[in-house]
Design a protein around this motif. Structure first.
Motif, mmCIF file in Angstrom:
data_model
loop_
_atom_site.group_PDB
_atom_site.id
_atom_site.type_symbol
_atom_site.label_atom_id
_atom_site.label_comp_id
_atom_site.label_asym_id
_atom_site.label_seq_id
_atom_site.Cartn_x
_atom_site.Cartn_y
_atom_site.Cartn_z
ATOM 1 N N ARG A 68 15.233 -17.190 -32.244
ATOM 2 C CA ARG A 68 15.924 -16.366 -33.218
ATOM 3 C C ARG A 68 16.622 -15.165 -32.572
ATOM 4 O O ARG A 68 17.804 -14.916 -32.818
ATOM 5 C CB ARG A 68 14.869 -15.896 -34.235
ATOM 6 N N ARG A 127 12.076 9.548 -33.904
ATOM 7 C CA ARG A 127 12.454 10.579 -34.875
ATOM 8 C C ARG A 127 13.942 10.864 -34.824
ATOM 9 O O ARG A 127 14.480 11.501 -35.710
ATOM 10 C CB ARG A 127 11.690 11.881 -34.586
ATOM 11 N N GLN A 128 14.591 10.416 -33.741
ATOM 12 C CA GLN A 128 16.009 10.697 -33.585
ATOM 13 C C GLN A 128 16.737 9.417 -33.253
ATOM 14 O O GLN A 128 16.117 8.415 -32.904
ATOM 15 C CB GLN A 128 16.211 11.690 -32.439
ATOM 16 N N GLU A 129 18.061 9.447 -33.364
ATOM 17 C CA GLU A 129 18.838 8.312 -32.883
ATOM 18 C C GLU A 129 20.003 8.823 -32.054
ATOM 19 O O GLU A 129 20.502 9.925 -32.272
ATOM 20 C CB GLU A 129 19.301 7.423 -34.042
ATOM 21 N N ASP A 180 16.365 -8.747 -35.139
ATOM 22 C CA ASP A 180 16.761 -8.750 -36.553
ATOM 23 C C ASP A 180 17.678 -7.596 -36.917
ATOM 24 O O ASP A 180 17.543 -6.990 -37.982
ATOM 25 C CB ASP A 180 15.529 -8.730 -37.462
ATOM 26 N N ALA A 230 -1.236 -18.245 -56.431
ATOM 27 C CA ALA A 230 0.184 -18.003 -56.681
ATOM 28 C C ALA A 230 0.933 -17.711 -55.385
ATOM 29 O O ALA A 230 2.105 -18.023 -55.255
ATOM 30 C CB ALA A 230 0.343 -16.833 -57.640
ATOM 31 N N ARG A 231 0.238 -17.117 -54.389
ATOM 32 C CA ARG A 231 0.873 -16.746 -53.119
ATOM 33 C C ARG A 231 0.952 -17.941 -52.158
ATOM 34 O O ARG A 231 1.676 -17.883 -51.161
ATOM 35 C CB ARG A 231 0.051 -15.607 -52.504
ATOM 36 N N TYR A 251 16.812 10.290 -37.090
ATOM 37 C CA TYR A 251 16.784 8.826 -37.242
ATOM 38 C C TYR A 251 16.971 8.421 -38.691
ATOM 39 O O TYR A 251 16.413 9.047 -39.591
ATOM 40 C CB TYR A 251 15.453 8.285 -36.734
ATOM 41 N N ARG A 252 17.780 7.419 -38.894
ATOM 42 C CA ARG A 252 17.969 6.884 -40.243
ATOM 43 C C ARG A 252 17.449 5.453 -40.254
ATOM 44 O O ARG A 252 17.852 4.634 -39.431
ATOM 45 C CB ARG A 252 19.461 6.888 -40.586
ATOM 46 N N ARG A 287 17.250 1.772 -41.213
ATOM 47 C CA ARG A 287 18.193 0.790 -41.759
ATOM 48 C C ARG A 287 17.455 -0.512 -42.030
ATOM 49 O O ARG A 287 16.537 -0.856 -41.297
ATOM 50 C CB ARG A 287 19.317 0.517 -40.764
ATOM 51 N N LYS A 309 16.364 -4.301 -41.972
ATOM 52 C CA LYS A 309 16.512 -5.388 -41.006
ATOM 53 C C LYS A 309 17.094 -6.601 -41.700
ATOM 54 O O LYS A 309 17.068 -6.690 -42.929
ATOM 55 C CB LYS A 309 15.151 -5.756 -40.440
ATOM 56 N N LEU A 310 17.593 -7.538 -40.926
ATOM 57 C CA LEU A 310 18.011 -8.814 -41.494
ATOM 58 C C LEU A 310 16.781 -9.472 -42.084
ATOM 59 O O LEU A 310 15.688 -9.362 -41.542
ATOM 60 C CB LEU A 310 18.579 -9.731 -40.408
ATOM 61 N N ILE A 311 16.961 -10.154 -43.203
ATOM 62 C CA ILE A 311 15.805 -10.763 -43.851
ATOM 63 C C ILE A 311 15.436 -12.036 -43.103
ATOM 64 O O ILE A 311 16.289 -12.862 -42.792
ATOM 65 C CB ILE A 311 16.126 -11.056 -45.318
ATOM 66 N N SER A 312 14.147 -12.149 -42.804
ATOM 67 C CA SER A 312 13.675 -13.344 -42.114
ATOM 68 C C SER A 312 13.761 -14.531 -43.053
ATOM 69 O O SER A 312 13.308 -14.459 -44.192
ATOM 70 C CB SER A 312 12.242 -13.111 -41.658
ATOM 71 N N GLY A 313 14.372 -15.588 -42.583
ATOM 72 C CA GLY A 313 14.535 -16.767 -43.428
ATOM 73 C C GLY A 313 13.270 -17.583 -43.574
ATOM 74 O O GLY A 313 13.247 -18.606 -44.235
ATOM 75 N N ALA A 314 12.192 -17.086 -42.951
ATOM 76 C CA ALA A 314 11.009 -17.946 -42.854
ATOM 77 C C ALA A 314 10.105 -17.857 -44.075
ATOM 78 O O ALA A 314 9.337 -18.764 -44.324
ATOM 79 C CB ALA A 314 10.219 -17.561 -41.612
ATOM 80 N N ASP A 364 8.643 -20.098 -48.432
ATOM 81 C CA ASP A 364 7.676 -20.934 -49.149
ATOM 82 C C ASP A 364 6.560 -20.117 -49.789
ATOM 83 O O ASP A 364 5.681 -20.679 -50.419
ATOM 84 C CB ASP A 364 7.145 -22.057 -48.239
ATOM 85 N N GLY A 415 4.665 -18.449 -52.439
ATOM 86 C CA GLY A 415 4.745 -18.564 -53.892
ATOM 87 C C GLY A 415 5.333 -19.894 -54.301
ATOM 88 O O GLY A 415 6.316 -20.355 -53.749
#
Ligand SMILES: Cc1cc2nc3c(=O)[nH]c(=O)nc-3n(C[C@H](O)[C@H](O)[C@H](O)COP(=O)(O)OP(=O)(O)OC[C@H]3O[C@@H](n4cnc5c(N)ncnc54)[C@H](O)[C@@H]3O)c2cc1C
Ligand SMILES: Nc1ncnc2c1ncn2[C@@H]1O[C@H](COP(=O)(O)O)[C@@H](O)[C@H]1O
Lengths: 406, 254
Positions: free
Chosen positions: A111, A222-224, A238, A376-377, B203-204, B206, B208-213, B216, B218
């Motif tokens: 990935r 804490r910073q970027e 990701d 349910a999970r 720091y802001r 942001r 993340k991309l959603i994991s496609g995994a 299933d 539920g």
């Protein structure tokens, strides 16, 4: 507004629908007569069925979809790109090179490797560059789909310094504009070794990558830091999407890569030894089997865990009762799991327990209560007594491994 | 063995106040586990009171190189190479954290120092392994999910320690009070490197991309009151499809 209204001629309309044939007269009332149908008021009649037929396409997942935004042509294009069509993008005379060094666990792109290739594609397409993948052997078709234009194989030794020397040789031959790696364990190590060896600037753990600027966290998170691109960069997982567009064709490289001078190896790295599931840290374990208050036979629970080669876990009630050690407790006041798969035997799924399943992808539940939250999970839920299921599991596994293993 | 522990000026990620870096604390613990008899802490920069906290973990002598903050690699390499840090010879080991906390947090400094000294560098070392041959150090490189890679490296070498290592030494306050921090003035000539033209800002976070995994979770397969053996076979097949169970052919040791 026209004062003159067209008169309908029902007989003529009926005659237009006449189906030719012998015997009785037959009319096909669903057939549309030639030319657009007009209403008695002279307005064009809509044909909902034909409109629907025009909008109908096959989506990426193969299901029928209606595209109402007029993007039918584009939809069809994306369908074509997922099917293996011979049309591939060729980058023949690139302006510059971008080198990607993927991790390739088990010889396949994972990935984060795909995401790094997506980022490299973004930088290359901004100025007509080519993406060069440098790594051990890998299936070229999957490289092209992931957005690579060239491939340079490495010999793949166990010594990281030899690998760095080979990479430096490739960089000398191509003089790439950027070298991108994933900020994974191996990628992070390789990027820093390269930076120390070549003296090039390194920006590790990038979270936002644009054509002109990058953002990376620093200062204990804490910073970027915001600034221009560097020669060496690693991408946090990701953050940048993988390449989704048309597949690229892997062309042979015109530049020749010199063989690096073999240096004396003063470090060797052996093969991975995975941890023993029975004793490993619960938070690191990839596969956890847990007991709740629905489990009364703990001898057979321990036998099941051993047979499944899993790490044992428990709910809080079980730990409070003293049936399992406190270190096995899963949940808000216990351990938060990072497992791939979780098997819950007789666990109701209280919110405090489910908090412990933070990143778990797949859950299997065995419970007598059909309406338990854990059911349910779960991706697979068995409504049965946990004791009998555990005994049956031990028997099934013993039969499978016992016969073949002995 | 004699070891140098590299100490940086870290901060606490929550409060932002000066605090010891977890990897550096574990580096002290790893040095103990490797059987190091003499160790000294080195910090390129002015002395600060927070450095004495490392003393509580067992590092009771710390040397600060005032004026070395401009080019820490050059300052540290110079001291390790030429300074008589120990009465009886050169250090065998330089230990550092895998990542700093509070600066640029690149984790690059130990690699650059190894390059400057011409020593090999072993990274993400969480524990020692059984020693096999003299002059070589057998170490365990920590990997995700509790896995370990054996690393063998020739001495002298640089070793980095990750935060996931479990060799945290006990903290003793009396030892913190015994700690003495020396300051020495060094002169380094900062290479006129092109200044990294960038800006720092808070720091802001942001998304993340959603994991496609996780699709299933539920609403999966449901079996109500099955035969126990049928249920067991369904579980085994499901686990095998997920790849968490080895195939029946390759029987595990058991
Ligand atoms: C502040 C706080 C923190 C907490 N932290 C945690 C925590 O970290 N971790 C944690 O686990 N809990 C925690 N709890 C407790 C939590 O709220 C629940 O009480 C606990 O998780 C319930 O455990 P259980 O599901 O095993 O038991 P129960 O809720 O009693 O559920 C037993 C389940 O087993 C099923 N069952 C019964 N017999 C059988 C059988 N023969 N075969 C199969 N199934 C059967 C029942 O249908 C039921 O669903 C916390 C609570 C509080 C207040
Ligand atoms: N100024 C410094 N003096 C001594 N050691 C340092 C200094 N800066 C960094 N280090 C060491 O290098 C490690 C990694 O730091 P960094 O490269 O900043 O992430 C730190 O944890 C320290 O062990």
């Amino acid at each position: 507004m026209s004062a003159l209204r067209l008169r309908r001629d029902p007989r003529a309309e009926r005659a237009a629908r006449l189906v030719p044939g012998n015997g009785r007269l037959r009319y096909d009332m669903s057939a549309t007569p030639d030319g657009p149908m007009t209403s008695p008021s002279g307005r064009l009649r809509r044909d909902p069925r034909a409109e629907r037929q025009r909008l109908l396409t096959t989506g990426r997942d193969g299901r029928a979809r209606l595209v109402r935004s007029g993007l039918v042509g584009q939809m069809a294009g994306s369908v074509a790109s997922t099917t293996p069509v011979a049309k591939k993008v060729r980058v023949e005379q690139p302006e510059f090179f971008i080198i990607v060094v993927p991790d390739l666990p088990d010889g396949r792109l994972d990935r984060s490797d795909r995401q790094v290739l997506g980022a490299a594609r973004k930088l290359a397409d901004a100025g007509g560059g080519a993406v060069v993948v440098v790594g051990e052997t890998v299936d070229e078709a999957s490289l092209g789909v992931a957005g690579s234009d060239r491939f340079v194989p490495l010999s793949g030794g166990s010594d990281p310094d030899t690998r760095v020397a080979e990479l430096v040789a490739v960089m000398d031959a191509l003089s790439p504009r950027h070298v991108l790696l994933p900020e994974s364990e191996e990628g992070a190590d390789m990027a820093r070794r390269l930076a120390a060896r070549t003296g090039l600037g390194l920006l590790p753990g990038i979270e936002v990558l644009g054509p002109k600027q990058v953002i990376r966290p620093c200062g204990a998170g804490r910073q970027e830091w915001v600034g221009g691109l560097a020669a060496l960069m690693t991408l946090a997982p990701d953050r940048v999407p993988a390449w989704e567009g048309d597949a690229h064709e892997i062309l042979p490289l015109e530049e020749t890569v010199e063989e690096p001078i073999p240096a004396s190896a003063n470090m060797t790295v052996g093969a991975v030894i995975s941890a023993d599931p029975a004793t490993m840290n619960l938070g690191d374990a990839p596969f956890v089997v847990s007991a709740g208050r629905g489990v009364t036979d703990f001898a057979s629970f321990r036998a099941t865990v051993r047979a499944l080669h899993a790490t044992p876990g428990a709910s809080r009630v079980v730990c409070d009762n003293g049936d399992m050690p406190r270190s096995t407790q899963v949940g808000a006041s216990g351990t938060i799991l990072d497992a791939q798969c979780y098997v819950a035997l007789g666990i109701a799924g209280a919110p405090q327990h489910l908090q412990g399943l933070g990143r778990v992808e797949h859950v299997v539940a065995v419970n007598t209560d059909l309406h338990a939250a854990m059911v349910a999970r779960a991706g697979l839920a068995i409504i049965a007594d946990a004791q009998t299921v555990m005994l049956a599991l031990c028997e099934v596994l013993a039969a499978e491994y016992g016969e073949k293993g002995a | 063995m004699k070891a140098v522990i590299l100490l940086s000026a870290g901060i606490d990620p929550v409060s932002g106040r000066p605090a010891p870096v977890p990897g550096e604390i574990r580096a002290i613990g790893l040095a103990h586990e490797l059987g190091v008899t003499q160790m000294i802490g080195l910090h390129a920069g002015p002395a600060s009171p927070v450095l004495t906290e490392y003393g509580g973990y067992g590092l009771t002598h710390i040397l600060c190189l005032k004026g070395g903050g401009a080019d820490p690699v050059q300052a540290l390499a110079g001291v390790v190479k030429t300074h008589a840090l120990f009465a009886d010879g050169e250090p065998d080991l330089v230990l550092a954290a895998a990542r700093g906390r509070g600066g640029s947090d690149t984790g690059l400094l130990p690699y650059q120092l190894a390059q400057a000294l011409g020593w090999p560098i072993a990274t993400d070392i969480g524990a020692p392994m059984e020693q096999t041959s003299p002059g070589q150090l057998a170490l365990a490189q920590f990997r995700a999910r509790g896995a370990v890679k054996p690393v063998s490296v020739t001495l002298p070498c640089v070793v980095t320690v990750p935060e996931t290592a479990r060799c945290v030494p006990a903290f003793v306050f009396a030892r913190q009070r015994e700690t003495w921090v020396d300051e020495e003035v060094v002169t380094v000539h900062p290479v006129s490197a092109e200044e990294e033209a960038g800006t720092l800002r808070p720091y802001r976070r942001r998304p993340k991309l959603i994991s496609g995994a996780s699709k299933d979770s539920g609403g999966g397969q449901l079996m109500v009151d099955p035969d126990p053996h049928e249920a067991a076979r369904a579980i085994v097949a499901h686990l095998r499809a997920l790849g968490v169970l080895p195939n029946a052919g390759q029987a595990p040791e058991a």
